[in-house]
Design an enzyme around this catalytic site. Structure first.
Site, PDB file in Angstrom:
ATOM      1  NE  ARG A   1      -5.761  -0.365  14.457  1.00  0.00           N
ATOM      2  CZ  ARG A   1      -4.787   1.048  14.154  1.00  0.00           C
ATOM      3  NH1 ARG A   1      -3.665   1.087  13.989  1.00  0.00           N
ATOM      4  NH2 ARG A   1      -5.683   2.016  13.925  1.00  0.00           N
TER       5      ARG A   1
ATOM      6  CG  ASN B   1     -12.309  -4.418  14.727  1.00  0.00           C
ATOM      7  OD1 ASN B   1     -12.837  -3.085  14.098  1.00  0.00           O
ATOM      8  ND2 ASN B   1     -11.155  -5.185  14.012  1.00  0.00           N
TER       9      ASN B   1
ATOM     10  CD  GLU C   1     -16.576   3.667  16.787  1.00  0.00           C
ATOM     11  OE1 GLU C   1     -16.135   3.166  17.727  1.00  0.00           O
ATOM     12  OE2 GLU C   1     -17.012   3.475  16.052  1.00  0.00           O
TER      13      GLU C   1
ATOM     14  CE  LYS D   1      -7.528   3.471  16.307  1.00  0.00           C
ATOM     15  NZ  LYS D   1      -8.079   3.956  15.876  1.00  0.00           N
TER      16      LYS D   1
ATOM     17  NE  ARG E   1       6.641   4.017  -5.217  1.00  0.00           N
ATOM     18  CZ  ARG E   1       7.545   4.464  -6.645  1.00  0.00           C
ATOM     19  NH1 ARG E   1       8.142   5.967  -6.313  1.00  0.00           N
ATOM     20  NH2 ARG E   1       7.497   4.462  -7.761  1.00  0.00           N
TER      21      ARG E   1
ATOM     22  CD  GLU F   1      -7.636  -4.834  13.241  1.00  0.00           C
ATOM     23  OE1 GLU F   1      -7.662  -3.393  13.059  1.00  0.00           O
ATOM     24  OE2 GLU F   1      -8.296  -5.896  13.050  1.00  0.00           O
TER      25      GLU F   1
ATOM     26  CG  HIS G   1     -18.837  -3.898   9.946  1.00  0.00           C
ATOM     27  ND1 HIS G   1     -17.145  -4.316   9.872  1.00  0.00           N
ATOM     28  CD2 HIS G   1     -18.523  -2.306   9.583  1.00  0.00           C
ATOM     29  CE1 HIS G   1     -16.607  -3.634  10.668  1.00  0.00           C
ATOM     30  NE2 HIS G   1     -16.919  -1.975  10.530  1.00  0.00           N
TER      31      HIS G   1
ATOM     32  CE  LYS H   1      -7.532  -0.646  11.344  1.00  0.00           C
ATOM     33  NZ  LYS H   1      -7.789  -1.889  11.835  1.00  0.00           N
TER      34      LYS H   1
END
Ligand SMILES: NC(=O)c1ccc[n+]([C@@H]2O[C@H](COP(=O)([O-])OP(=O)(O)OC[C@H]3O[C@@H](n4cnc5c(N)ncnc54)[C@H](O)[C@@H]3O)[C@@H](O)[C@H]2O)c1
Length: 370
Positions: free
Chosen positions: A242, A246, A186, A228, A122, A238, A253, A144
């Site tokens: 946030r 993207n 990026e 960031k 956990r 997000e 994508h 993330k």
């Protein structure tokens, strides 16, 4: 020469150290976080061959022992199979909740290892030692973590912040020029989304940075991490801002899905092409001047990057199929596509108010230029 960016998330705060030679000093940085002098390291074959010995020596110098799991390199490692393998290996190593797991590698290793750490007992602590430019400026920061599903990228995961990030600028020296430039996609994204001065700095310093200038690389990684960190502190999970990170990703994508998530188009390359498209779309919607997409394209061209759909080798599907692929994006809310658009370089915002026909027309035009 070391710079530090602090991520001030209450209760989950951590430092990102950026500088040359940090890998060899890992023991010094990690030591204070350890209850027992032992860590488990997850890495990939490429990075292990180049940098694992330096890490081993850096830990040994402080009397810290280690075991390493070396996974195959590449995006396809970010799957259930390797997650299971990693978690079972960590359990077999008797990793306890007070131990630290170390991710040594690019975004693939960082995402997979972070997720394994999130679900192991956990949640155990983990340290990111990002070795690709993309991982140093993006994936290692912000918590993330996750793996891909056959149904799409990054669909399985958790938010799990690292305890420490060590970005050793020297390790970037062993990246292929293509992987370095993909990471640069990026870096330049940060300028485009929120800091025109950084974009200007990159226009001037980008070629020097690509050629290996250490001070320029430190500055670029530092500024990217600051931006960031600042956005993640405002919106960790997000719910709002946030999503600005993207920029270019809705297009990216779809293009990654269309090209099979492989060598035809690396993620950072797709981000650069996606950013150029997002600026073009913004200009067509009257949000920014036509000079902005031209300036974005010019800089990407000067850096020798992929810029337009015609720069992607092989067949691409038609505009409607690309639009359908965009519909799989995680940013879709109630079936409505959301885009990050810009009112100028450094002035991005999130919107669902984009007519499908305008996007379609842009894609048709770009595809016909191929
Ligand atoms: N978690 C996040 O917030 C986030 C953000 C952006 C991207 N990502 C994820 O990151 C991944 C892409 O990351 P990536 O581009 O680092 O890919 P990657 O981890 O596959 O690394 C790219 C290649 O470079 C090699 N490599 C890494 N460091 C090296 C070094 N120093 N020298 C020589 N070779 C080296 C790797 O072995 C690999 O072959 C994607 O899965 C993407 O979804 C995550």
């Amino acid at each position: 020469m070391m710079e530090t960016v602090h991520v001030g998330l209450e209760g989950r705060e951590y430092d990102i150290h950026i500088g040359p030679g940090l890998l060899a000093q890992t023991g010094t940085f990690i030591g204070p976080f350890l209850k027992r002098k032992h860590v488990c390291v997850v890495t990939d074959e490429n990075v292990a061959a180049l940098h694992l010995d330096t890490l081993r020596d850096g830990l040994a110098a402080e009397g810290i022992g280690f075991e390493a799991l070396v996974l195959p390199a590449g995006e396809s490692t970010k799957n259930w199979l390797h997650l299971e393998r990693t978690v079972e290996w960590l359990l077999a190593q008797r990793v306890e909740r007070s131990d630290l797991v170390v991710a040594l590698g690019g975004g693939v290793i960082g995402d997979l290892t972070g997720f394994a750490a999130a679900i192991l007992r956990r949640g155990v602590g983990f340290v990111q030692i990002p070795t690709s430019l993309l991982a140093q400026v993006d994936s290692s920061v912000g918590g993330k973590t996750g793996i891909n599903s056959p149904l799409g990228k990054n669909l399985i995961g958790a938010f799990h912040q690292p305890r420490l990030v060590l970005a050793d600028i020297d390790v970037l020296g062993t990246l292929t020029p293509r992987d370095f430039l993909a990471g640069y996609g990026e870096v330049v994204k940060y300028g485009m989304l929120g800091d025109v001065n950084f974009f200007e700095w990159l226009e001037a310093q980008g070629p020097k940075l690509a050629a290996g200038d250490v001070a320029a690389r430190i500055e670029a990684v530092k500024r990217s991490c600051e931006m960031k960190a600042e956005i993640v502190m405002r919106d960790e999970t997000e719910q709002g801002d946030r999503a600005l990170l993207n920029l270019g990703h809705t297009f990216c994508h779809a293009l990654e899905a269309a090209t099979g998530y492989g060598d035809r188009l690396l993620h950072g390359e797709g981000v650069a092409v996606g950013c150029a498209l997002a600026f073009e779309l913004s200009a067509r919607l009257g949000l920014c001047s036509q000079e902005d997409p031209s300036r974005v394209r010019q800089h990407l061209h000067e850096m020798g990057m992929k810029v337009d759909l015609k720069d992607i080798e092989g067949d691409l599907p038609d505009a409607d199929t690309l639009l359908d692929l965009m519909g799989q994006d995680k940013k879709v809310v109630d079936g409505q596509l959301r885009f990050i658009l810009a009112r100028g370089i450094g002035k991005s915002f999130v919107t669902a108010d984009v007519p499908r026909d305008t996007v379609r027309a842009l894609l048709v035009e770009e595809l016909s230029a191929r």
